[in-house]
Design a protein around this motif. Structure first.
Motif, PDB file in Angstrom:
ATOM      1  N   THR A  60       0.838  -1.204   0.000  1.00  0.00           N
ATOM      2  CA  THR A  60       0.000   0.000   0.000  1.00  0.00           C
ATOM      3  C   THR A  60       0.869   1.249   0.000  1.00  0.00           C
ATOM      4  O   THR A  60       0.628   2.191  -0.779  1.00  0.00           O
ATOM      5  N   LEU A  61       1.884   1.276   0.839  1.00  0.00           N
ATOM      6  CA  LEU A  61       2.768   2.443   0.915  1.00  0.00           C
ATOM      7  C   LEU A  61       3.589   2.603  -0.356  1.00  0.00           C
ATOM      8  O   LEU A  61       3.854   3.736  -0.785  1.00  0.00           O
ATOM      9  N   PHE A  62       3.981   1.502  -0.983  1.00  0.00           N
ATOM     10  CA  PHE A  62       4.702   1.547  -2.255  1.00  0.00           C
ATOM     11  C   PHE A  62       3.859   2.211  -3.332  1.00  0.00           C
ATOM     12  O   PHE A  62       4.318   3.112  -4.056  1.00  0.00           O
ATOM     13  N   LEU A  63       2.595   1.813  -3.432  1.00  0.00           N
ATOM     14  CA  LEU A  63       1.711   2.403  -4.439  1.00  0.00           C
ATOM     15  C   LEU A  63       1.431   3.871  -4.131  1.00  0.00           C
ATOM     16  O   LEU A  63       1.364   4.700  -5.047  1.00  0.00           O
ATOM     17  N   LEU A  64       1.271   4.195  -2.867  1.00  0.00           N
ATOM     18  CA  LEU A  64       1.027   5.589  -2.496  1.00  0.00           C
ATOM     19  C   LEU A  64       2.239   6.461  -2.813  1.00  0.00           C
ATOM     20  O   LEU A  64       2.091   7.625  -3.220  1.00  0.00           O
ATOM     21  N   ASP A  65       3.430   5.910  -2.653  1.00  0.00           N
ATOM     22  CA  ASP A  65       4.635   6.664  -2.999  1.00  0.00           C
ATOM     23  C   ASP A  65       4.692   6.917  -4.499  1.00  0.00           C
ATOM     24  O   ASP A  65       4.998   8.043  -4.943  1.00  0.00           O
ATOM     25  N   LEU A  66       4.379   5.896  -5.296  1.00  0.00           N
ATOM     26  CA  LEU A  66       4.336   6.091  -6.750  1.00  0.00           C
ATOM     27  C   LEU A  66       3.303   7.160  -7.116  1.00  0.00           C
ATOM     28  O   LEU A  66       3.548   8.013  -7.971  1.00  0.00           O
ATOM     29  N   ALA A  67       2.149   7.102  -6.461  1.00  0.00           N
ATOM     30  CA  ALA A  67       1.080   8.059  -6.761  1.00  0.00           C
ATOM     31  C   ALA A  67       1.479   9.474  -6.408  1.00  0.00           C
ATOM     32  O   ALA A  67       1.081  10.435  -7.088  1.00  0.00           O
ATOM     33  N   SER A  68       2.272   9.630  -5.365  1.00  0.00           N
ATOM     34  CA  SER A  68       2.682  10.974  -4.942  1.00  0.00           C
ATOM     35  C   SER A  68       3.639  11.616  -5.937  1.00  0.00           C
ATOM     36  O   SER A  68       3.794  12.840  -5.954  1.00  0.00           O
ATOM     37  N   HIS A  69       4.255  10.803  -6.783  1.00  0.00           N
ATOM     38  CA  HIS A  69       5.215  11.316  -7.760  1.00  0.00           C
ATOM     39  C   HIS A  69       4.685  11.262  -9.192  1.00  0.00           C
ATOM     40  O   HIS A  69       5.407  11.651 -10.124  1.00  0.00           O
ATOM     41  N   ASN A  70       3.466  10.767  -9.373  1.00  0.00           N
ATOM     42  CA  ASN A  70       2.910  10.628 -10.727  1.00  0.00           C
ATOM     43  C   ASN A  70       1.450  11.057 -10.734  1.00  0.00           C
ATOM     44  O   ASN A  70       0.590  10.348 -10.199  1.00  0.00           O
ATOM     45  N   ASP A  71       1.173  12.189 -11.355  1.00  0.00           N
ATOM     46  CA  ASP A  71      -0.200  12.706 -11.383  1.00  0.00           C
ATOM     47  C   ASP A  71      -1.152  11.779 -12.119  1.00  0.00           C
ATOM     48  O   ASP A  71      -2.364  11.804 -11.872  1.00  0.00           O
ATOM     49  N   PRO A  98      -4.730  11.154   0.814  1.00  0.00           N
ATOM     50  CA  PRO A  98      -5.911  11.458  -0.005  1.00  0.00           C
ATOM     51  C   PRO A  98      -6.040  10.602  -1.258  1.00  0.00           C
ATOM     52  O   PRO A  98      -7.150  10.397  -1.752  1.00  0.00           O
ATOM     53  N   LYS A  99      -4.940  10.077  -1.791  1.00  0.00           N
ATOM     54  CA  LYS A  99      -5.045   9.254  -2.998  1.00  0.00           C
ATOM     55  C   LYS A  99      -5.408   7.802  -2.696  1.00  0.00           C
ATOM     56  O   LYS A  99      -5.660   7.026  -3.620  1.00  0.00           O
ATOM     57  N   LEU A 100      -5.456   7.428  -1.432  1.00  0.00           N
ATOM     58  CA  LEU A 100      -5.887   6.080  -1.088  1.00  0.00           C
ATOM     59  C   LEU A 100      -7.401   6.047  -1.081  1.00  0.00           C
ATOM     60  O   LEU A 100      -8.053   6.695  -0.265  1.00  0.00           O
ATOM     61  N   ARG A 101      -7.986   5.299  -2.006  1.00  0.00           N
ATOM     62  CA  ARG A 101      -9.434   5.319  -2.203  1.00  0.00           C
ATOM     63  C   ARG A 101     -10.132   4.102  -1.620  1.00  0.00           C
ATOM     64  O   ARG A 101     -11.333   4.157  -1.344  1.00  0.00           O
ATOM     65  N   GLY A 102      -9.418   2.992  -1.484  1.00  0.00           N
ATOM     66  CA  GLY A 102     -10.086   1.794  -0.986  1.00  0.00           C
ATOM     67  C   GLY A 102      -9.100   0.680  -0.765  1.00  0.00           C
ATOM     68  O   GLY A 102      -7.878   0.862  -0.843  1.00  0.00           O
ATOM     69  N   PHE A 103      -9.650  -0.509  -0.496  1.00  0.00           N
ATOM     70  CA  PHE A 103      -8.821  -1.668  -0.186  1.00  0.00           C
ATOM     71  C   PHE A 103      -9.329  -2.898  -0.931  1.00  0.00           C
ATOM     72  O   PHE A 103     -10.467  -2.935  -1.403  1.00  0.00           O
ATOM     73  N   ARG A 104      -8.433  -3.901  -0.986  1.00  0.00           N
ATOM     74  CA  ARG A 104      -8.786  -5.163  -1.616  1.00  0.00           C
ATOM     75  C   ARG A 104      -8.063  -6.292  -0.890  1.00  0.00           C
ATOM     76  O   ARG A 104      -6.943  -6.116  -0.390  1.00  0.00           O
ATOM     77  N   HIS A 105      -8.724  -7.432  -0.803  1.00  0.00           N
ATOM     78  CA  HIS A 105      -8.097  -8.653  -0.311  1.00  0.00           C
ATOM     79  C   HIS A 105      -8.183  -9.680  -1.433  1.00  0.00           C
ATOM     80  O   HIS A 105      -9.189  -9.729  -2.153  1.00  0.00           O
ATOM     81  N   ILE A 106      -7.149 -10.504  -1.578  1.00  0.00           N
ATOM     82  CA  ILE A 106      -7.136 -11.486  -2.659  1.00  0.00           C
ATOM     83  C   ILE A 106      -7.946 -12.696  -2.215  1.00  0.00           C
ATOM     84  O   ILE A 106      -7.414 -13.781  -1.912  1.00  0.00           O
ATOM     85  N   VAL A 107      -9.250 -12.514  -2.189  1.00  0.00           N
ATOM     86  CA  VAL A 107     -10.156 -13.550  -1.707  1.00  0.00           C
ATOM     87  C   VAL A 107     -10.137 -14.767  -2.624  1.00  0.00           C
ATOM     88  O   VAL A 107     -10.359 -15.897  -2.182  1.00  0.00           O
TER      89      VAL A 107
END
Length: 284
Positions: A60-71, A98-107
């Motif tokens: 989650t933090l990895f994706l948020l970091d990418l999002a913070s650097h890529n509009d 703010p860019k975290l919109r939701g969650f998912r589990h690999i059900v």
């Protein structure tokens, strides 16, 4: 605003990413924004939603970091342990992004088809609403009955079904999947992503007509107001290039009114994932 509502990024780690089998060897490499953004531009896609592929908060933090650097990354669907005792505290922590919109589990990987109805998981789903988080439902067809029960219990929670629940397109199986998908669609709080289709078909010999019976069911059941396009890049590359995946849905939509096409290709995703962004702007 045209949005790809479902794609992934990763830095390949063979010990972690064991779901990438030898049959999927083309995915045993890094896939990052600098590879996707030219594909978005070439297909007139303005932004994307990055969805977790690993079940860890580090993901989650990895994706948020990418999002913070890529509009271009308009939002992130991350992972948190929804069965944990401290899930309210973890959701509060992640609500600051703010860019975290939701969650998912690999059900789909859970051996218990009733996993989503376990009390601890239900408690985690119930906790999402306080923070306005959405939930992506990743399942196989045999898990649809549990999903039907789940979404009916939480009518105020927004859910979206990933990849049409992965019907057996290659085997042309339709009946049981169709019955349960139509039942799921009766809950107005559930959306559906037209994504992940090419990898459920014959990777080498699929034809556009293979998908029409499944798309017909989805569009009849959910309607154009609750369907969103997703590429499932880079997983889709096992069977089709990015442009081919876009064309598959665009060709199916054909001569529908422009506003309906725009809903599927972005407006619905913006509405679904954007509600928390609007809420964050109001409360910030």
């Amino acid at each position: 605003m045209r949005i790809d509502a479902h794609q992934h990024f990763w830095r390949y780690n063979p010990s972690r990413d064991q779901w990438i089998t030898d049959e999927m060897a083309d995915l045993k490499q890094d896939f990052l924004p600098q590879q996707l953004i030219p594909e978005l531009a070439a297909n007139q896609i303005d932004g994307c939603i990055a969805v977790q592929a690993d079940q860890s908060e580090a993901e989650t933090l990895f994706l948020l970091d990418l999002a913070s650097h890529n509009d271009a990354i308009q939002g992130v669907v991350g992972w948190v342990d929804l069965c944990a005792d401290n899930v309210p505290e973890r959701l509060e922590f992640f609500s600051k992004y703010p860019k975290l919109r939701g969650f998912r589990h690999i059900v789909q990987a859970e051996p218990d088809d009733q996993f989503m109805l376990r009390p601890r998981f239900l408690r985690g789903i119930e906790a999402l609403k306080e923070f306005g988080f959405t939930y992506d439902v990743l399942i196989y067809p045999q898990q649809l009955p549990a999903a039907i029960e789940l979404v009916s219990r939480y009518p105020e929670q927004l859910f979206v079904l990933d990849h049409l629940a992965k019907p057996a397109i290659k085997e042309k199986k339709l009946t049981l999947w169709e019955r349960d998908l139509r039942a799921l669609a009766k809950s107005p709080n559930v959306y559906c992503k037209v994504s992940g289709m090419v990898t459920e078909a014959d990777w080498e010999q699929w034809r556009s007509g293979d998908f029409r019976p499944y798309l017909d069911v989805v569009f009849e059941a959910f309607g154009v107001d609750r369907i969103m396009f997703g590429s499932d890049w880079p997983v889709c590359l096992l069977a089709a290039g990015y442009g081919a995946v876009v064309s598959l849905v665009a060709d199916y939509l054909g001569n529908l009114p422009r506003v309906e096409i725009e809903k599927v290709f972005g407006l619905n995703a913006a509405h679904f994932y954007g509600q928390r962004a609007a809420r964050h702007a109001i409360t910030a």
